[in-house]
Design an enzyme around this catalytic site. Structure first.
Site, PDB file in Angstrom:
ATOM      1  N   GLU A 116       0.822  -1.212   0.000  1.00 29.01           N
ATOM      2  CA  GLU A 116       0.000   0.000   0.000  1.00 29.01           C
ATOM      3  C   GLU A 116       0.859   1.266   0.000  1.00 29.01           C
ATOM      4  O   GLU A 116       0.847   2.051   0.958  1.00 29.01           O
ATOM      5  CB  GLU A 116      -0.970   0.000   1.174  1.00 29.01           C
ATOM      6  CG  GLU A 116      -2.014  -1.098   1.054  1.00 29.01           C
ATOM      7  CD  GLU A 116      -3.083  -1.040   2.138  1.00 29.01           C
ATOM      8  OE1 GLU A 116      -2.828  -0.474   3.213  1.00 29.01           O
ATOM      9  OE2 GLU A 116      -4.178  -1.566   1.903  1.00 29.01           O
ATOM     10  N   GLU A 143      -6.226  -7.791  -1.155  1.00 28.99           N
ATOM     11  CA  GLU A 143      -6.740  -7.988   0.202  1.00 28.99           C
ATOM     12  C   GLU A 143      -8.242  -7.762   0.141  1.00 28.99           C
ATOM     13  O   GLU A 143      -8.702  -6.642  -0.110  1.00 28.99           O
ATOM     14  CB  GLU A 143      -6.118  -6.976   1.177  1.00 28.99           C
ATOM     15  CG  GLU A 143      -4.621  -7.123   1.319  1.00 28.99           C
ATOM     16  CD  GLU A 143      -4.012  -6.125   2.312  1.00 28.99           C
ATOM     17  OE1 GLU A 143      -4.763  -5.522   3.117  1.00 28.99           O
ATOM     18  OE2 GLU A 143      -2.789  -5.938   2.266  1.00 28.99           O
TER      19      GLU A 143
END
Ligand code: GLA
Ligand code: ZN
Length: 668
Positions: free
Chosen positions: A142, A310
């Site tokens: 991320e 995710e």
């Protein structure tokens, strides 16, 4: 289409791995993502490297026929490093260094950190680049998470000055571009240029509002470039030792805000893109439409299938939790991803961890590791995916409609938002939603993309374009495309300065209008009436004077009652609409319906609230996904007789879909 899990073997006793792998196999879990935070395991001390633990893990998955996405661990620099080399820390917007304790506390421009990263990535790639278990790589984790794209340290200031020198060549050019004559800001050399931190304007604002807007926009661009360069360094190292594809997991816009990284640009360096999809958690609950929008963005960045790296699989949060996903939701969210262009959905995480910051972040399994309701749902989903993938390849909706997303415009709007409550991202979403409701897929494009495949291109509040982008949009319309422009389009130059041309600036000829005056809707609402029915504006009203355009809507209130709110202009073989105001949901829905009918775009089925319909194809077969996001059953009308690919029922006239359930209708 297939599923996977984010797994942390290092969090569990080795004896447990076998049970996990067996349970994964039973659920048709084909891939695990591992290792994104494991720096201190690879390198517990500056001069000590250990790989045996990872050797064992990879060999284990090889034996169990589960493939691996192996991550580079640069999201979490270890303690020995920050202690000995504190210059790797980022500085926050007030100039204070970040601290050790969570993650992502490093500066993308720290040479020390870039070297440490490249050197560890090289060792990992060298060792595992040819390992048969590894099917792909993930860079960092991320990038830009929690406002970490923009760093305000001295290292960044130096790099920024260098970046500016490359861009402008001479300081005179920079002064001109920034209008530094305003407020006595003329710089004599690049070395004098500041980083725009918060608090420059003592009483009226504690953020960066008072800073020079041209400087701010360049700083945002530079920061995005810095992250992209950092990622590229790791990618290049991996490519020396492995021919497996490389990705990085993006953040959603549905609940988290934008990261300040130009994802179109970052995607150019990645082999495929992926993102993290949390829908109901501590920090918010996303609407199904906004999740759909995020999937659409992801399939647009590279114009190819993407992964969810995710996918939420349990109740989650750090200090407190969001709700437990009600029965059916894990499966429904998976289908929503697949319908909108994902070919792999990886659940975060396999099992809830008993320790650390995320001990409340539930995975498929609870802390006890026993099979449970959520696991059963994943088993069902995995079995269905396995079955479907025998006859179907990666599915993708075919969009005839596109929305222009410009990071330059997004950042400029975030620097100065023009009027209270205006948010670029939300404004784009407001145009996505009517099509979502009608079951018509929408792609996102840049102004420099090839637009010829789209019947309708919407460019909401596209503040600035360069000469090339302007020409591209003009030739799209010229050759028969339909373009919709709105207020706050074409009014700025690429330096983030206002143009001197009458609004809508560079688009005046294209739109065939002049805007005499505009009325920002601060604590007021203005009504209008047009092909969209009755409309209400809360944000902005351009008072339009048609030049060659024809009026399709007029204001019905205030001193500009009777003046145009919406126009259409023939341009070459195409039509250019200009919407001078924002519209409430129902008026905007009506307007988009009107455009579809003008363009003879057929709307698939009837619209039912909370029911998402996506028609997809893998190139050979056509499949219609009908997804019920409602907590109650629905009955959806059908035009033909279809085979339901999940239940194998013939659906004739209608299809009944339970709460949080989905129907896959074969359109062949
Ligand atoms: C993010 C991260 C994960 C994990 C989850 C849950 O999306 O990528 O490492 O922290 O959220 O917080
Ligand atoms: Zn920095």
């Amino acid at each position: 289409m297939r599923i996977g899990v984010d797994y942390y073997p290092e969090h569990w006793e080795k004896e447990r791995w076998k049970i996990d792998a067996e349970m994964m196999a039973k659920a048709n879990i084909k891939v695990v993502r591992i290792g994104e935070f494991a720096w201190s395991l690879y390198k517990p001390e500056e001069n000590r490297l250990q790989f045996q633990w990872m050797d064992e893990i990879l060999d284990f998955f090889r034996e169990h026929n589960i493939s691996v996405v192996l991550c580079t661990p640069s999201a979490t620099p270890p303690k020995w490093m920050t202690d000995k080399y504190p210059d790797i820390y980022q500085d926050d917007i007030h100039g204070n260094p970040k601290i050790f304790g969570t993650r992502k506390h490093y500066c993308f421009n720290s040479e020390t950190y870039r070297n440490f990263t490249s050197s560890l990535v090289e060792k990992i790639a060298k060792r595992y680049g040819q390992h048969p278990a590894v099917e792909a790589w993930q860079i960092d984790n991320e990038l830009g998470w929690a406002n970490t794209t923009r760093c305000y340290c001295e290292k960044c200031r130096k790099e920024f000055q260098h970046w500016l020198k490359t861009k402008y060549g001479t300081i005179e050019k920079l002064n001109k571009a920034y209008g530094t004559v305003f407020w006595s800001q003329i710089y004599n050399s690049f070395e004098q240029v500041i980083i725009p931190k918060a608090g420059a304007c003592y009483d009226t604002c504690h953020d960066t509002q008072g800073q020079n807007p041209a400087l701010l926009l360049d700083y945002y661009r530079f920061s995005s470039d810095s992250v992209i360069r950092f990622a590229k360094e790791s990618i290049d190292v991996i490519k020396k030792f492995s021919d497996k594809p490389v990705t990085s997991n993006f953040l959603d816009a549905a609940v988290n805000s934008g990261t300040g990284i130009d994802y179109f640009k970052l995607s150019e360096n990645l082999d495929f893109v992926s993102w993290d999809n949390y829908i109901e958690f501590q920090w918010g609950i996303a609407e199904a439409a906004t999740v759909s929008r995020d999937h659409a963005l992801l399939r647009s960045y590279k114009k190819q299938p993407f992964w969810v790296m995710e996918q939420q699989s349990g109740p989650c949060g750090w200090s407190k939790m969001g709700p437990a996903p009600t029965p059916g939701k894990l499966r429904l969210w998976t289908y929503q991803a697949v319908a909108n262009g994902a070919d792999t959905v990886v659940y975060f995480r396999w099992r809830a961890c008993p320790f650390g910051t995320e001990q409340y972040w539930h995975g498929i399994l609870n802390h006890d590791g026993k099979p449970n309701r959520r696991y059963d749902e994943i088993v069902q989903t995995g079995a269905e995916m396995e079955q479907l993938s025998k006859s179907l390849g990666a599915l993708k909706p075919t969009a005839k409609i596109a929305i222009v997303k410009s990071f330059d415009s997004e950042w400029s709007h975030s620097i100065h938002k023009h009027v209270e409550n205006f948010q670029y991202d939300q404004f784009l979403l407001s145009f996505y939603k009517p099509f979502y409701n009608m079951g018509m897929p929408v792609d996102f494009v840049t102004p420099y993309d090839d637009l010829s495949e789209y019947s309708l291109v919407i460019a909401p509040a596209l503040l600035m374009v360069n000469e090339q982008e302007k020409n591209d949009l003009e030739s799209y319309a010229n050759q028969g495309g339909t373009l919709l422009l709105t207020f706050r389009s074409g009014v700025k130059d690429k330096n983030n300065n206002m143009l001197k041309e009458t609004v809508p600036g560079v688009f005046s000829e294209l739109a065939g209008v002049q805007v005499e005056e505009y009325d920002p809707q601060f604590q007021k609402v203005t009504s209008s009436s047009g092909v969209y029915g009755k409309g209400l504006s809360n944000l902005w009203c351009d008072i339009i004077e048609p030049v060659t355009a024809k009026t399709l809507g007029v204001y019905t209130q205030d001193y500009y009652a009777g003046k145009s709110s919406l126009t259409v202009n023939h341009f070459g073989k195409g039509d250019v609409y200009y919407l001078g105001c924002d519209l409430d949901d129902s008026a905007l829905q009506q307007f988009m319906k009107y455009l579809c009918s003008q363009l003879k775009l057929t709307v698939p089925l009837y619209s039912i609230d909370g029911v998402e319909k996506v028609e997809t194809t893998d190139g050979k077969h056509r499949v219609l996904f009908v997804m019920n996001h409602n907590p109650y059953p629905v009955i959806v009308p059908l035009n033909y007789i279809y085979q339901n690919m999940l239940t194998h029922n013939q659906e004739q006239g209608t299809v009944s879909i339970a709460a949080n359930d989905v129907a896959l209708l074969n359109l062949d």
